[in-house]
Scaffold this motif. Structure first.
Motif, mmCIF file in Angstrom:
data_model
loop_
_atom_site.group_PDB
_atom_site.id
_atom_site.type_symbol
_atom_site.label_atom_id
_atom_site.label_comp_id
_atom_site.label_asym_id
_atom_site.label_seq_id
_atom_site.Cartn_x
_atom_site.Cartn_y
_atom_site.Cartn_z
ATOM 1 N N ASP A 119 -9.191 -0.214 -6.577
ATOM 2 C CA ASP A 119 -7.986 0.597 -7.982
ATOM 3 C C ASP A 119 -8.126 1.721 -5.742
ATOM 4 O O ASP A 119 -8.512 2.245 -5.488
ATOM 5 C CB ASP A 119 -8.190 1.552 -8.051
ATOM 6 N N GLY A 120 -6.637 1.424 -5.033
ATOM 7 C CA GLY A 120 -6.540 2.452 -3.351
ATOM 8 C C GLY A 120 -5.703 3.561 -4.018
ATOM 9 O O GLY A 120 -5.465 4.003 -2.785
ATOM 10 N N LYS A 121 -5.535 3.569 -5.314
ATOM 11 C CA LYS A 121 -5.154 5.086 -6.361
ATOM 12 C C LYS A 121 -3.508 5.338 -5.128
ATOM 13 O O LYS A 121 -3.971 6.495 -5.526
ATOM 14 C CB LYS A 121 -6.270 5.683 -5.754
ATOM 15 N N LYS A 122 -3.183 4.607 -3.997
ATOM 16 C CA LYS A 122 -1.806 4.339 -3.489
ATOM 17 C C LYS A 122 -2.355 6.186 -2.638
ATOM 18 O O LYS A 122 -1.939 6.608 -1.659
ATOM 19 C CB LYS A 122 -0.867 5.133 -4.551
ATOM 20 N N GLU A 123 -3.976 5.339 -2.068
ATOM 21 C CA GLU A 123 -4.315 6.942 -1.062
ATOM 22 C C GLU A 123 -5.005 5.839 0.169
ATOM 23 O O GLU A 123 -4.741 6.062 1.565
ATOM 24 C CB GLU A 123 -5.384 7.488 -1.491
ATOM 25 N N ILE A 124 -5.574 4.210 0.071
ATOM 26 C CA ILE A 124 -6.098 3.558 0.315
ATOM 27 C C ILE A 124 -5.321 2.382 1.245
ATOM 28 O O ILE A 124 -4.366 2.208 0.492
ATOM 29 C CB ILE A 124 -7.452 3.113 0.094
ATOM 30 N N ASN A 125 -5.089 2.213 2.098
ATOM 31 C CA ASN A 125 -4.201 0.951 2.902
ATOM 32 C C ASN A 125 -3.970 -0.004 2.081
ATOM 33 O O ASN A 125 -3.632 -0.898 1.805
ATOM 34 C CB ASN A 125 -3.502 1.600 4.129
ATOM 35 N N ASP A 126 -5.995 -0.466 2.331
ATOM 36 C CA ASP A 126 -5.495 -2.089 2.332
ATOM 37 C C ASP A 126 -7.079 -2.107 1.477
ATOM 38 O O ASP A 126 -8.428 -1.459 1.991
ATOM 39 C CB ASP A 126 -6.451 -2.474 3.718
ATOM 40 N N ALA A 127 -7.188 -3.536 -0.107
ATOM 41 C CA ALA A 127 -8.465 -3.549 -0.380
ATOM 42 C C ALA A 127 -9.118 -4.288 0.882
ATOM 43 O O ALA A 127 -10.008 -4.082 0.982
ATOM 44 C CB ALA A 127 -8.139 -3.990 -1.468
ATOM 45 N N PHE A 128 -9.283 -6.020 1.335
ATOM 46 C CA PHE A 128 -9.781 -6.329 1.592
ATOM 47 C C PHE A 128 -9.206 -6.676 3.010
ATOM 48 O O PHE A 128 -8.027 -7.134 3.115
ATOM 49 C CB PHE A 128 -10.263 -7.782 1.077
ATOM 50 N N LEU A 129 -9.674 -6.351 4.307
ATOM 51 C CA LEU A 129 -9.227 -7.369 5.530
ATOM 52 C C LEU A 129 -10.557 -8.005 6.401
ATOM 53 O O LEU A 129 -11.951 -7.560 5.824
ATOM 54 C CB LEU A 129 -9.611 -6.142 6.245
#
Length: 500
Positions: A119-129
């Motif tokens: 859950d990026g909480k609309k704060e983190i850009n990417d989950a997996f790179l």
């Protein structure tokens, strides 16, 4: 006698209670799945019956690293060695996971219907790179990121499957500049650009996915040798797209098969970023082929798309602002085989509506072709309502059953990266998906970056490490601080040197 019977019944009841309590308190929880809307099938690493050699090669050969709720997936990646399998158990993980090692498998474990959720909480850009080769990512629920759910950065031999992705910003699954990949059994919705975006890749199969409520469902962009098969694309602005975006370092899209897909009711309002390429896709587009060559459209069910069922255009028509003298803008040798098409074109918009009105027709066609292109064919033109197919010949092939996959028989080697090639590889794999030359994508065109940071590569390094959003007309750029210092300065110097 009566007392004996009562004692016997009492003993049975006590045994039953004991068994129930034993199972409730002492047995290990069983692993199971709860089907989500598409009926996704739970799959373990390396044992899917409908995948090819690259998947089998990804079975772990090292150790199993377990991640439980409250732990960090990234910490597990740091500990992992090539060949290891990271198993992630149900819980909420709000992090960005960067995988720069080869042959790492990440497998979510679904227990009693509970998924491991990023859950990026609309704060983190990417989950997996991932930039490693031989990466497998499966069985994760990914929500509320700002940029991408899963992005590949020049990694080969990837497998991305059985993930549930909702509202992850610009792209859902986005392999960029990778070769030999499989994207299957994923469900994606509420993506502001493309749910599945195959960018500048070769030899990729996109199979058995469901994409809905996105701007673009599935995009094959500046990629070659791709199979898009058995997908369900519904209620997007555009269902399935194969096209050339000018200004990217790879200039062509060709050898693409769109086969056995359901392309249904793709009439969603376009909510793409203003000025981006996908913002120009008209609602009601089933399949769009723009400037791509050697595309075969076979045995799809295409229905309920209000603008057209299939649109085939050149760059001058589809992207008239494009400026790339090195991109050949005509769709050549498109082949339309047998498809089931009905109830398309009921409410055409824009240019298609205007053109059809000149034909005294208020409906859009099943198949609409406009602009340049040579060598295209159709198996039976009379099966469909068409416009612009006057130059199409009769197809010389009946089907593509002799092509089961576009993937290579064996895994391909990792890309060799010399010091001189590092900047180019980083630009292709990381930057070019948002920054084209002469064309606006998600971020400013490359030539604008060159003008701002003229003869100042360190300025680019500082910016990509800690970006500041200085323009309201572009979204915030995510930091690329996970890149090595060597890669940062190499890509900065490459950006300043690159030309059309």
């Amino acid at each position: 006698m009566k007392s004996i019977v009562l004692k016997f019944i009492g003993a049975i009841i006590l045994i039953g209670i004991g068994i129930f309590l034993g199972k409730s308190f002492f047995s290990s929880p069983s692993e199971a799945t709860v089907p989500i809307p598409s009926g996704m099938t739970y799959r373990n690493a390396g044992i899917s019956n409908d995948t090819t050699q690259v998947t089998k090669s990804n079975t772990f050969s090292g150790v199993i690293i377990e991640v439980k709720n409250g732990n960090s997936i990234q910490d597990a990646v740091k500990k992992a060695n090539p060949g290891d399998l990271i198993r992630v158990y149900p819980g909420n993980y709000s992090e960005n996971v960067f995988i720069d090692k080869d042959d790492i498998s990440l497998q979510g474990i679904i227990v009693n219907g509970e998924w491991p959720t990023l859950d990026g909480k609309k704060e983190i850009n990417d989950a997996f790179l991932y930039s490693g080769n031989g990466i497998l990512i499966e069985n994760f629920k990914i929500i509320n990121y700002k940029g991408n759910a899963i992005m590949g950065q020049a990694g080969n031999n990837f497998v991305i499957r059985n993930n549930w992705i909702i509202d992850t910003g610009v792209y859902g699954i986005f392999p960029q500049y990778g070769k030999n990949g499989l994207i299957e059994h994923n469900v994606l919705s509420l993506i502001a650009d493309a749910a599945i975006y195959v960018g500048m890749c070769d030899n990729v199969d996109v199979r058995h996915n469901e994409v809905f409520d996105n701007v673009a469902g599935i995009e094959i962009e500046n990629s070659r040798h791709c199979l898009v098969e058995n997908n369900y694309a519904h209620n997007n602005t555009g269902g399935i797209l194969a096209f050339v975006t000018p200004g990217l370092p790879i200039k062509t899209t060709f050898d693409v098969i769109l086969r056995n897909n359901f392309v249904v009711n793709n009439n969603h309002e376009n909510f793409g970023a203003p000025g981006s390429t996908v913002a120009g896709i008209p609602a009601g587009t089933g399949i769009l082929i723009m400037a791509a060559d050697d595309v075969i459209v076979e045995n799809n069910i295409i229905t309920g798309n209000n603008n057209t069922g299939i649109t085939i255009v050149d760059l001058a028509t589809g992207d008239p602002k494009a400026n790339d003298p090195n991109s050949e803008g005509n769709p050549d040798r498109v082949t339309i085989l047998d498809n089931t098409m009905f109830y398309n074109g009921n409410d055409p918009t824009g240019e298609i509506k205007t053109i059809m009105l000149t034909q005294l027709d208020s409906k859009g066609p099943d198949i609409f072709a406009y602009g340049g292109g040579t060598g295209s064919t159709i198996r039976d033109k009379n099966r469909y309502r068409t416009f612009g197919l006057g130059d199409y010949g009769i197809s010389q092939i009946n089907d593509t059953k002799d092509i089961p996959t576009m993937m290579t028989p064996e895994p391909v080697p990792p890309r060799s990266v010399s010091k001189e090639e590092l900047g180019k590889l980083t630009y292709y794999g990381v930057c070019a998906g948002c920054h084209a030359f002469g064309t606006r994508l998600i971020g400013p065109p490359t030539e604008i970056i060159q003008a701002i940071h003229n003869d100042n590569p360190q300025g680019i390094v500082d910016y990509i490490t800690k970006p500041k959003n200085l323009r309201d007309d572009y979204p915030e750029m995510p930091p690329q601080d996970y890149l090595s210092d060597e890669a940062k300065i190499a890509v900065a110097e490459y950006i300043l040197s690159v030309k059309h």
